[in-house]
Design a protein around this motif. Structure first.
Motif, PDB file in Angstrom:
ATOM      1  N   ASN A  75      12.580  54.693  31.206  1.00  0.00           N
ATOM      2  CA  ASN A  75      13.988  54.870  30.849  1.00  0.00           C
ATOM      3  C   ASN A  75      14.855  55.105  32.084  1.00  0.00           C
ATOM      4  N   PHE A  76      14.373  55.914  33.016  1.00  0.00           N
ATOM      5  CA  PHE A  76      15.134  56.165  34.243  1.00  0.00           C
ATOM      6  C   PHE A  76      15.268  54.890  35.075  1.00  0.00           C
ATOM      7  N   ALA A  77      14.189  54.126  35.153  1.00  0.00           N
ATOM      8  CA  ALA A  77      14.175  52.936  36.014  1.00  0.00           C
ATOM      9  C   ALA A  77      15.065  51.824  35.489  1.00  0.00           C
ATOM     10  N   THR A  78      15.458  51.875  34.211  1.00  0.00           N
ATOM     11  CA  THR A  78      16.336  50.823  33.674  1.00  0.00           C
ATOM     12  C   THR A  78      17.733  50.866  34.286  1.00  0.00           C
ATOM     13  N   LEU A  79      18.056  51.935  35.014  1.00  0.00           N
ATOM     14  CA  LEU A  79      19.349  52.001  35.688  1.00  0.00           C
ATOM     15  C   LEU A  79      19.528  50.827  36.663  1.00  0.00           C
ATOM     16  N   PHE A  80      18.441  50.414  37.291  1.00  0.00           N
ATOM     17  CA  PHE A  80      18.540  49.394  38.330  1.00  0.00           C
ATOM     18  C   PHE A  80      18.780  47.991  37.772  1.00  0.00           C
ATOM     19  N   PRO A  81      18.064  47.542  36.747  1.00  0.00           N
ATOM     20  CA  PRO A  81      18.434  46.255  36.158  1.00  0.00           C
ATOM     21  C   PRO A  81      19.831  46.271  35.540  1.00  0.00           C
ATOM     22  N   MET A  82      20.272  47.438  35.062  1.00  0.00           N
ATOM     23  CA  MET A  82      21.634  47.557  34.536  1.00  0.00           C
ATOM     24  C   MET A  82      22.651  47.293  35.649  1.00  0.00           C
ATOM     25  N   VAL A  83      22.421  47.907  36.824  1.00  0.00           N
ATOM     26  CA  VAL A  83      23.303  47.692  37.972  1.00  0.00           C
ATOM     27  C   VAL A  83      23.245  46.235  38.423  1.00  0.00           C
ATOM     28  N   PHE A  84      22.048  45.678  38.451  1.00  0.00           N
ATOM     29  CA  PHE A  84      21.865  44.281  38.840  1.00  0.00           C
ATOM     30  C   PHE A  84      22.673  43.357  37.941  1.00  0.00           C
ATOM     31  N   GLY A  85      22.620  43.608  36.640  1.00  0.00           N
ATOM     32  CA  GLY A  85      23.379  42.795  35.692  1.00  0.00           C
ATOM     33  C   GLY A  85      24.882  42.993  35.832  1.00  0.00           C
ATOM     34  N   ALA A  86      25.293  44.242  36.126  1.00  0.00           N
ATOM     35  CA  ALA A  86      26.722  44.534  36.237  1.00  0.00           C
ATOM     36  C   ALA A  86      27.383  43.743  37.355  1.00  0.00           C
ATOM     37  N   LEU A  87      26.609  43.428  38.396  1.00  0.00           N
ATOM     38  CA  LEU A  87      27.159  42.707  39.544  1.00  0.00           C
ATOM     39  C   LEU A  87      27.125  41.186  39.368  1.00  0.00           C
ATOM     40  N   ALA A  88      26.495  40.716  38.302  1.00  0.00           N
ATOM     41  CA  ALA A  88      26.291  39.277  38.118  1.00  0.00           C
ATOM     42  C   ALA A  88      27.606  38.506  38.111  1.00  0.00           C
ATOM     43  N   VAL A  89      28.547  38.952  37.292  1.00  0.00           N
ATOM     44  CA  VAL A  89      29.837  38.271  37.173  1.00  0.00           C
ATOM     45  C   VAL A  89      30.916  39.028  37.943  1.00  0.00           C
ATOM     46  N   ALA A  90      30.866  40.360  37.886  1.00  0.00           N
ATOM     47  CA  ALA A  90      31.925  41.169  38.498  1.00  0.00           C
ATOM     48  C   ALA A  90      32.050  40.924  39.998  1.00  0.00           C
ATOM     49  N   SER A  91      30.918  40.809  40.693  1.00  0.00           N
ATOM     50  CA  SER A  91      30.974  40.599  42.145  1.00  0.00           C
ATOM     51  C   SER A  91      31.550  39.224  42.486  1.00  0.00           C
ATOM     52  N   GLU A  92      31.241  38.233  41.652  1.00  0.00           N
ATOM     53  CA  GLU A  92      31.791  36.884  41.893  1.00  0.00           C
ATOM     54  C   GLU A  92      33.288  36.826  41.613  1.00  0.00           C
ATOM     55  N   ILE A  93      33.717  37.558  40.600  1.00  0.00           N
ATOM     56  CA  ILE A  93      35.153  37.618  40.319  1.00  0.00           C
ATOM     57  C   ILE A  93      35.874  38.316  41.472  1.00  0.00           C
ATOM     58  N   ASN A  94      35.274  39.401  41.956  1.00  0.00           N
ATOM     59  CA  ASN A  94      35.889  40.165  43.041  1.00  0.00           C
ATOM     60  C   ASN A  94      36.007  39.338  44.330  1.00  0.00           C
ATOM     61  N   ARG A  95      34.963  38.519  44.613  1.00  0.00           N
ATOM     62  CA  ARG A  95      34.975  37.688  45.822  1.00  0.00           C
ATOM     63  C   ARG A  95      35.579  36.303  45.596  1.00  0.00           C
ATOM     64  N   ARG A  96      35.923  36.017  44.344  1.00  0.00           N
ATOM     65  CA  ARG A  96      36.512  34.738  43.942  1.00  0.00           C
ATOM     66  C   ARG A  96      35.560  33.547  44.132  1.00  0.00           C
ATOM     67  N   THR A  97      34.278  33.804  44.265  1.00  0.00           N
ATOM     68  CA  THR A  97      33.326  32.698  44.366  1.00  0.00           C
ATOM     69  C   THR A  97      33.093  32.033  43.019  1.00  0.00           C
ATOM     70  N   ILE A  98      33.419  32.753  41.944  1.00  0.00           N
ATOM     71  CA  ILE A  98      33.222  32.169  40.616  1.00  0.00           C
ATOM     72  C   ILE A  98      34.233  31.046  40.360  1.00  0.00           C
ATOM     73  N   THR A  99      35.343  31.029  41.121  1.00  0.00           N
ATOM     74  CA  THR A  99      36.358  29.990  40.955  1.00  0.00           C
ATOM     75  C   THR A  99      35.766  28.600  41.184  1.00  0.00           C
ATOM     76  N   THR A 100      34.981  28.472  42.252  1.00  0.00           N
ATOM     77  CA  THR A 100      34.351  27.180  42.552  1.00  0.00           C
ATOM     78  C   THR A 100      33.415  26.742  41.430  1.00  0.00           C
ATOM     79  N   SER A 101      32.626  27.706  40.923  1.00  0.00           N
ATOM     80  CA  SER A 101      31.685  27.390  39.835  1.00  0.00           C
ATOM     81  C   SER A 101      32.426  26.915  38.598  1.00  0.00           C
ATOM     82  N   PHE A 102      33.507  27.599  38.236  1.00  0.00           N
ATOM     83  CA  PHE A 102      34.270  27.234  37.045  1.00  0.00           C
ATOM     84  C   PHE A 102      34.943  25.862  37.199  1.00  0.00           C
TER      85      PHE A 102
END
Length: 302
Positions: A75-102
């Motif tokens: 249960n404690f270790a699930t924090l890390f995949p949660m963080v990994f998933g949180a950055l999947a789209v949010a980091s691309e939106i923040n850096r605007r790299t998702i614009t090229t993909s879209f």
């Protein structure tokens, strides 16, 4: 779709984030399982001595108490995949790299679907590695007398792997919804590490509303593994008491108190049965994931 999936894998593998989060998740799983196994082994030993001194012929110290350490570690270790998933789209939106993909893909939905497929597989990777780490830690730290059987052990591990996958998608949905990696991480970490556990403790303390905790995201997720361990211990205790011929002196209050105690020790106070906790957390995951994906189908990417 195949090219989009390949591109998403490359985005992950060519960065350090996946192993920068995977390594501490394994170390945390090993460490917590080791300490938890040792702690519950000592508790079981002390419990056995107390029962022997009292002349009670029930070997509760031979129950699978190590399953609690195994559950807690996962249960404690699930924090890390949660963080990994949180950055999947949010980091691309923040850096605007998702614009090229879209702009280069056929549709935004195709990009987001490819991301979902890729991050499900990464959630499985995290889950399997965390399960192995928790297994190693439990085996090292626990007395052999309190280890769960192979079948029960596998069930706990499988529910932990499922929890890792769902937390990955849950985090991905929250990140996509907020569109900011900082905001997503603050919200998720504060909830999973502080708000969720405290609110579960407070709500469970009010006996009339104890199961409300099991309806919350954190409570239902922990209930996946926690309810499995708690039900295992509860059933073992019932069988041992019945075999000792002393079941007639055990009141309903004692039974309910013991059930609540093992659920609290397993980190799943107020949680429902494993399958119901799983369905509740799937519903929460689907709510945030779908909402996040719908939000990004219409988000301004300029």
């Amino acid at each position: 779709m195949g090219l989009l999936i390949k591109a998403e894998y490359r985005k992950i593998i060519t960065t350090k984030m996946w192993w920068a989060l995977l390594i501490p998740s394994v170390l945390l799983a090993i460490g917590w399982a080791w300490l938890g196994g040792y702690f519950f082994s000592q508790v079981a030993s002390g419990l056995g001595e107390v029962f022997d001194d009292a002349g009670v012929n029930v070997d509760l110290d031979k129950m699978s108490w190590a399953s609690l350490g195994l559950t807690r570690a996962m249960n404690f270790a699930t924090l890390f995949p949660m963080v990994f998933g949180a950055l999947a789209v949010a980091s691309e939106i923040n850096r605007r790299t998702i614009t090229t993909s879209f702009l280069t893909a056929s549709t935004r939905s195709a990009v987001l679907t490819a991301k979902a497929i890729v991050y499900v597989t990464w959630g499985l990777v995290y889950g399997v590695v965390v399960a192995l780490g928790a297994t190693i830690g439990t085996a090292i730290g626990s007395d052999s007398a309190v280890l769960p059987g192979a079948g029960d052990w596998i069930i706990i591990l499988l529910t932990g792997v499922l929890a890792c996958v769902l937390w990955t998608l849950f985090g991905m949905g929250v990140g996509a919804l907020l569109g900011s990696p900082v905001a997503a991480l603050l919200v998720l970490l504060l909830y999973a590490g502080l708000v969720g556990p405290i609110s579960e403790f407070v709500i469970t303390g009010a006996s009339n509303y104890s199961n409300i905790a099991g309806l919350m995201p954190n409570g239902s997720a922990n209930g996946l593994t926690g309810s499995t361990a708690a039900e295992l211990l509860f059933q073992q205790a019932k069988d041992m008491v019945a075999a000792s011929g002393q079941s007639q002196v055990i009141t309903d209050d004692v039974v309910n108190g013991f059930n609540q105690l093992v659920r609290f020790a397993a980190g799943a106070p107020g949680a429902f049965a494993m399958w119901l906790s799983g369905l509740i957390f799937v519903a929460w995951t689907a709510l945030f994931f779908v909402t996040g994906m719908v939000r990004n189908n219409s988000r301004d990417i300029t």
